[in-house]
Motif scaffolding. Structure first.
Motif, PDB file in Angstrom:
ATOM      1  N   TRP A 249       0.842  -1.210   0.000  1.00 11.48           N
ATOM      2  CA  TRP A 249       0.000   0.000   0.000  1.00 11.48           C
ATOM      3  C   TRP A 249       0.869   1.250   0.000  1.00 11.48           C
ATOM      4  CZ3 TRP A 249      -3.540  -2.714  -1.519  1.00 11.48           C
ATOM      5  CH2 TRP A 249      -4.125  -3.776  -0.825  1.00 11.48           C
ATOM      6  N   GLY A 250       0.539   2.159  -0.879  1.00 11.54           N
ATOM      7  CA  GLY A 250       1.255   3.413  -0.949  1.00 11.54           C
ATOM      8  C   GLY A 250       2.502   3.373  -1.797  1.00 11.54           C
ATOM      9  N   MET A 251       2.899   2.208  -2.282  1.00  8.79           N
ATOM     10  CA  MET A 251       3.986   2.172  -3.253  1.00  8.79           C
ATOM     11  C   MET A 251       3.494   2.843  -4.538  1.00  8.79           C
ATOM     12  SD  MET A 251       6.594   0.888  -1.794  1.00  8.79           S
ATOM     13  CE  MET A 251       7.681   0.537  -3.184  1.00  8.79           C
TER      14      MET A 251
ATOM     15  N   LEU B 280       6.247  10.390  -4.238  1.00  8.15           N
ATOM     16  CA  LEU B 280       5.332   9.368  -3.727  1.00  8.15           C
ATOM     17  C   LEU B 280       6.065   8.398  -2.813  1.00  8.15           C
ATOM     18  CD1 LEU B 280       3.350   8.658  -7.026  1.00  8.15           C
ATOM     19  CD2 LEU B 280       2.608  10.051  -5.084  1.00  8.15           C
ATOM     20  N   LEU B 281       7.265   8.006  -3.221  1.00  5.17           N
ATOM     21  CA  LEU B 281       8.062   7.121  -2.363  1.00  5.17           C
ATOM     22  C   LEU B 281       8.381   7.785  -1.035  1.00  5.17           C
ATOM     23  CD1 LEU B 281      10.671   5.466  -4.772  1.00  5.17           C
ATOM     24  CD2 LEU B 281       8.935   4.291  -3.398  1.00  5.17           C
ATOM     25  N   GLN B 282       8.749   9.065  -1.086  1.00  2.00           N
ATOM     26  CA  GLN B 282       9.101   9.787   0.130  1.00  2.00           C
ATOM     27  C   GLN B 282       7.899   9.925   1.060  1.00  2.00           C
ATOM     28  OE1 GLN B 282      12.396  10.812   0.782  1.00  2.00           O
ATOM     29  NE2 GLN B 282      11.502  10.947   2.831  1.00  2.00           N
ATOM     30  N   ARG B 283       6.739  10.128   0.496  1.00  2.00           N
ATOM     31  CA  ARG B 283       5.541  10.264   1.334  1.00  2.00           C
ATOM     32  C   ARG B 283       5.253   8.946   2.046  1.00  2.00           C
ATOM     33  NH1 ARG B 283       2.887  14.534   1.497  1.00  2.00           N
ATOM     34  NH2 ARG B 283       0.889  13.578   2.056  1.00  2.00           N
TER      35      ARG B 283
ATOM     36  N   GLY C 172       5.344   8.274   6.376  1.00  2.00           N
ATOM     37  CA  GLY C 172       4.176   7.858   7.148  1.00  2.00           C
ATOM     38  C   GLY C 172       2.853   8.449   6.719  1.00  2.00           C
ATOM     39  N   HIS C 173       2.732   8.828   5.454  1.00  2.00           N
ATOM     40  CA  HIS C 173       1.486   9.430   4.978  1.00  2.00           C
ATOM     41  C   HIS C 173       0.519   8.419   4.374  1.00  2.00           C
ATOM     42  CE1 HIS C 173       2.705  13.516   5.801  1.00  2.00           C
ATOM     43  NE2 HIS C 173       3.845  13.326   5.166  1.00  2.00           N
ATOM     44  N   ILE C 174       0.903   7.139   4.308  1.00  2.00           N
ATOM     45  CA  ILE C 174      -0.019   6.111   3.817  1.00  2.00           C
ATOM     46  C   ILE C 174      -0.719   5.515   5.029  1.00  2.00           C
ATOM     47  CG2 ILE C 174      -0.288   4.044   2.423  1.00  2.00           C
ATOM     48  CD1 ILE C 174       0.816   6.543   0.952  1.00  2.00           C
ATOM     49  N   ARG C 175      -2.018   5.751   5.104  1.00  2.00           N
ATOM     50  CA  ARG C 175      -2.782   5.341   6.285  1.00  2.00           C
ATOM     51  C   ARG C 175      -4.147   4.784   5.894  1.00  2.00           C
ATOM     52  NH1 ARG C 175      -0.916   7.915  11.428  1.00  2.00           N
ATOM     53  NH2 ARG C 175       1.132   8.805  10.952  1.00  2.00           N
ATOM     54  N   ALA C 176      -4.844   4.255   6.878  1.00  2.00           N
ATOM     55  CA  ALA C 176      -6.192   3.737   6.645  1.00  2.00           C
ATOM     56  C   ALA C 176      -7.145   4.923   6.594  1.00  2.00           C
ATOM     57  CB  ALA C 176      -6.592   2.771   7.756  1.00  2.00           C
ATOM     58  N   CYS C 177      -7.299   5.494   5.412  1.00  2.00           N
ATOM     59  CA  CYS C 177      -8.033   6.745   5.237  1.00  2.00           C
ATOM     60  C   CYS C 177      -9.523   6.497   5.015  1.00  2.00           C
ATOM     61  CB  CYS C 177      -7.443   7.517   4.069  1.00  2.00           C
ATOM     62  SG  CYS C 177      -5.767   8.134   4.360  1.00  2.00           S
ATOM     63  N   HIS C 178     -10.241   7.564   4.731  1.00  2.00           N
ATOM     64  CA  HIS C 178     -11.665   7.485   4.421  1.00  2.00           C
ATOM     65  C   HIS C 178     -11.864   6.892   3.039  1.00  2.00           C
ATOM     66  CE1 HIS C 178     -15.638   8.905   3.119  1.00  2.00           C
ATOM     67  NE2 HIS C 178     -15.950   9.103   4.390  1.00  2.00           N
ATOM     68  N   GLY C 179     -11.230   7.476   2.035  1.00  2.00           N
ATOM     69  CA  GLY C 179     -11.247   6.928   0.687  1.00  2.00           C
ATOM     70  C   GLY C 179     -12.294   7.494  -0.246  1.00  2.00           C
ATOM     71  N   ASP C 180     -13.330   8.111   0.295  1.00  2.00           N
ATOM     72  CA  ASP C 180     -14.418   8.647  -0.548  1.00  2.00           C
ATOM     73  C   ASP C 180     -14.912   9.956   0.051  1.00  2.00           C
ATOM     74  OD1 ASP C 180     -16.131   8.614  -2.737  1.00  2.00           O
ATOM     75  OD2 ASP C 180     -17.693   7.481  -1.691  1.00  2.00           O
ATOM     76  N   LEU C 181     -13.976  10.844   0.322  1.00  2.00           N
ATOM     77  CA  LEU C 181     -14.265  12.016   1.142  1.00  2.00           C
ATOM     78  C   LEU C 181     -14.721  13.198   0.290  1.00  2.00           C
ATOM     79  CD1 LEU C 181     -14.268  12.710   4.126  1.00  2.00           C
ATOM     80  CD2 LEU C 181     -11.968  13.613   3.872  1.00  2.00           C
ATOM     81  N   HIS C 182     -15.999  13.197  -0.057  1.00  2.00           N
ATOM     82  CA  HIS C 182     -16.607  14.355  -0.715  1.00  2.00           C
ATOM     83  C   HIS C 182     -17.711  14.887   0.185  1.00  2.00           C
ATOM     84  CE1 HIS C 182     -20.008  11.766  -1.894  1.00  2.00           C
ATOM     85  NE2 HIS C 182     -19.115  10.875  -2.266  1.00  2.00           N
ATOM     86  N   LEU C 183     -18.300  16.028  -0.183  1.00  2.00           N
ATOM     87  CA  LEU C 183     -19.230  16.717   0.711  1.00  2.00           C
ATOM     88  C   LEU C 183     -20.478  15.905   1.012  1.00  2.00           C
ATOM     89  CD1 LEU C 183     -19.100  20.388  -0.633  1.00  2.00           C
ATOM     90  CD2 LEU C 183     -17.849  19.384   1.268  1.00  2.00           C
TER      91      LEU C 183
ATOM     92  N   ASP D  84       4.629  18.975   1.970  1.00  2.00           N
ATOM     93  CA  ASP D  84       5.159  18.044   0.974  1.00  2.00           C
ATOM     94  C   ASP D  84       4.052  17.431   0.125  1.00  2.00           C
ATOM     95  OD1 ASP D  84       7.804  18.430   1.666  1.00  2.00           O
ATOM     96  OD2 ASP D  84       7.815  16.831   3.160  1.00  2.00           O
ATOM     97  N   ALA D  85       2.799  17.698   0.485  1.00  2.00           N
ATOM     98  CA  ALA D  85       1.682  17.231  -0.354  1.00  2.00           C
ATOM     99  C   ALA D  85       1.538  18.082  -1.614  1.00  2.00           C
ATOM    100  CB  ALA D  85       0.376  17.271   0.445  1.00  2.00           C
ATOM    101  N   LEU D  86       2.057  19.308  -1.596  1.00  2.00           N
ATOM    102  CA  LEU D  86       1.841  20.217  -2.726  1.00  2.00           C
ATOM    103  C   LEU D  86       2.335  19.658  -4.058  1.00  2.00           C
ATOM    104  CD1 LEU D  86       2.597  23.657  -1.035  1.00  2.00           C
ATOM    105  CD2 LEU D  86       0.362  22.685  -1.607  1.00  2.00           C
ATOM    106  N   PRO D  87       3.493  18.990  -4.124  1.00  2.00           N
ATOM    107  CA  PRO D  87       3.942  18.460  -5.424  1.00  2.00           C
ATOM    108  C   PRO D  87       3.037  17.381  -6.008  1.00  2.00           C
ATOM    109  CG  PRO D  87       5.796  18.629  -3.903  1.00  2.00           C
ATOM    110  CD  PRO D  87       4.551  18.867  -3.100  1.00  2.00           C
ATOM    111  N   VAL D  88       2.218  16.723  -5.175  1.00  2.00           N
ATOM    112  CA  VAL D  88       1.398  15.614  -5.681  1.00  2.00           C
ATOM    113  C   VAL D  88      -0.102  15.930  -5.656  1.00  2.00           C
ATOM    114  CG1 VAL D  88       3.121  13.916  -4.981  1.00  2.00           C
ATOM    115  CG2 VAL D  88       1.270  14.483  -3.396  1.00  2.00           C
ATOM    116  N   LEU D  89      -0.458  17.112  -5.191  1.00  4.59           N
ATOM    117  CA  LEU D  89      -1.869  17.405  -4.960  1.00  4.59           C
ATOM    118  C   LEU D  89      -2.682  17.402  -6.258  1.00  4.59           C
ATOM    119  CD1 LEU D  89      -3.487  17.827  -2.413  1.00  4.59           C
ATOM    120  CD2 LEU D  89      -3.217  20.276  -2.686  1.00  4.59           C
ATOM    121  N   ASN D  90      -2.198  18.047  -7.307  1.00  2.00           N
ATOM    122  CA  ASN D  90      -2.944  18.059  -8.558  1.00  2.00           C
ATOM    123  C   ASN D  90      -2.998  16.680  -9.211  1.00  2.00           C
ATOM    124  OD1 ASN D  90      -3.693  20.692  -8.373  1.00  2.00           O
ATOM    125  ND2 ASN D  90      -2.536  21.422 -10.121  1.00  2.00           N
TER     126      ASN D  90
END
Length: 523
Positions: free
Chosen positions: A160-162, A208-211, A215-226, A288-294
């Motif tokens: 996960w997260g690779m 992506l590897l650095q993130r 420790g930024h790969i976690r058990a997230c929500h996954g469908d987080l819209h309004l 560090d999320a800024l380079p991958v946000l778009n």
């Protein structure tokens, strides 16, 4: 026993007699994977027996498993809503909610039982009704940061997260969209976005590897819209996180955030998205999320396009199909916007404590989408303990070093930046002007002015309210006044007087006509 069908069950669940409790105006909501029955006090969610590849609910045992997973995972977010999994049994021609002692009763389905909340309190509904205050984004950012920090880290040995695992669902999206969208113009746009995604993946592979390592790969929500967030008991509450796919749940926290930002922008609310992004960066420190946000925002726009494409395959009436196609076109347009080059600028503030710099910069954030880097926030983040002297010369130097580092990161990835600090030392101002020149971006200084009495009054008021990051008190102000040196005549600045708004039209004209690296001789 009569043959069980989904249509027969849904018809039974529309009948108040089906439920062992009082109901009020039963309302049914269909999605591409579930049917939800709102009964007044409780809601029941039944998974459709579908297999889309990225999820498989075709077998009853699978639907039971994922109902149990939905309860387990979403109790992290909204324990007051998610109650239990209840079986649905069939005896002859009759369906019943809950276990039955009748020998010939057969379990034919399972439902997630939830406490029903007012659907009008969903954030998509509140925003559409102009009842979602902009400052709600600050609470949203705090809640999101807290959830991500508490979420389980992906196991080190897992994939996960690779980078390859991140790209795989993006490729699956394109394959499914190509399958459902055969019109030549849509297919061409998809191919362009697919090529950009592959190119951007190569560019940000190391990020992506650095993130993952950070420790930024976690058990997230996954469908987080309004539509999956509501005000419940007056608090921002996330619900309906993904339960059916580990690959779509063990993800980058930036991907979770990107979904929400994209959704706000799709709803033509850039001020809300901009406020949320800045509040999230302030709360999490995850620049560090800024380079991958778009990269993630394009993916999330295409996820929503896929949802409507799948829905398109399930409906037949002309109006609903036209609505689905319009949503798909809108998401493709939005994804395309994220791929376009941007022309950033670097603004810095100048002014004594209490001159209104942070408040004055807010229009740059909300209306223009600037990243606001606050010295007060980063200074505290750098402090090892709360007892550190955060206004010492050494801490000042560290703080400006960090601000320069973050400004460089943001500018290099296309984000306009305003650095919110006192900048009383000319060498620091010159340093940031040189940075703008080095990065070939426009530069401008915002000089915030006020009388000593006004500055003192603002500091006292700020301390009384107690909700600002700045700890600068009257003693700090007195020290600044004793050593204050005015701006040089050749410094490119616009003056903003205490309690006055930024002259945005003037700023825009100066930035538009400026010759890089800076605006010279601005009034």
């Amino acid at each position: 026993m009569s043959l069980h069908t989904s249509d027969a069950l849904w018809e039974a669940m529309r009948n108040p007699a089906f439920y062992p409790h009082t109901t009020h105006n039963i309302h049914v909501i269909h999605t591409h994977i579930s049917t939800i029955f709102l009964t007044g006090t409780f809601a029941y969610k039944v998974k459709k027996p579908v297999n889309f590849g990225f999820l498989d609910f075709s077998q009853l045992a699978d639907r039971q498993h994922y109902c149990e997973e939905e309860i387990r995972l979403n109790r992290r977010l909204a324990p007051q809503i998610y109650l239990e999994v209840v079986p649905i049994v069939q005896t002859g021609n009759t369906y019943q909610l809950g276990a039955s002692a009748t020998p010939d009763a057969t379990i034919v389905e399972y439902a997630v039982k939830m406490r029903q909340f007012d659907p009008e309190q969903q954030l998509d509904k509140l925003l559409a009704a102009d009842r979602l205050p902009l400052d709600c984004m600050d609470e949203m950012a705090a809640r999101l940061t807290q959830f991500h920090q508490q979420a389980e880290l992906a196991p080190t040995a897992s994939a996960w997260g690779m980078p390859e695992s991140i790209l795989a669902p993006m490729q699956q999206n394109f394959a499914m969209l190509h399958q459902h969208l055969r019109a030549p113009d849509l297919a061409m746009r998809l191919s362009t976005l697919e090529a950009w995604t592959q190119q951007e993946y190569s560019r940000c592979h190391a990020n992506l590897l650095q993130r993952r390592q950070n420790g930024h790969i976690r058990a997230c929500h996954g469908d987080l819209h309004l539509g999956n967030i509501a005000l419940i008991d007056g608090k921002i509450t996330f619900f309906d996180g993904i339960e059916f796919s580990e690959a779509l749940r063990w993800i980058d926290t930036a991907s979770d955030t990107a979904f929400l930002l994209m959704d706000l922008e799709d709803r033509h609310q850039p001020a809300w998205a901009n406020r949320l992004l800045n509040a999230w960066l302030n709360a999490s420190g995850d620049y560090d999320a800024l380079p991958v946000l778009n990269f993630y925002k394009v993916y999330r726009a295409l996820v929503r396009a896929k949802v409507h494409a799948l829905r398109l395959s399930q409906v037949h009436d002309t109006a609903t199909r036209a609505e689905c196609l319009q949503h798909i076109a809108n998401y493709l347009n939005l994804a395309d916007r994220y791929t376009q080059d941007r022309h950033p600028a670097l603004l810095i503030t100048h002014g004594l404590s209490g001159s209104g710099k942070s408040w004055g910069c807010r229009p740059l954030v909300e209306q223009w989408g600037y990243i606001q880097l606050r010295s007060d926030v980063e200074r505290k983040r750098l402090a090892a303990t709360p007892a550190d002297n955060i206004y010492s010369p050494a801490m000042n130097a560290r703080t400006y070093d960090r601000l320069a580092e973050l400004a460089t990161l943001a500018l290099q990835h296309g984000y306009a930046v305003v650095v919110d600090a006192t900048f009383l030392d000319i060498t620091q101002r010159q340093r940031f002007q040189a940075l703008a020149k080095q990065l070939h971006v426009a530069f401008l200084l915002l000089h915030f002015s006020g009388t000593p009495a006004q500055l003192q009054a603002n500091i006292v008021q700020r301390q009384q309210v107690g909700n600002d990051a700045s700890d600068a008190d009257i003693a700090v102000l007195q020290q600044q006044l004793a050593h204050y040196k005015p701006l040089q005549d050749n410094e490119p600045c616009v003056t903003v007087r205490c309690h006055e708004s930024l002259p945005l039209a003037q700023l825009q004209a100066l930035l538009d006509c400026s010759e890089q690296p800076g605006v010279e001789n601005a009034p």
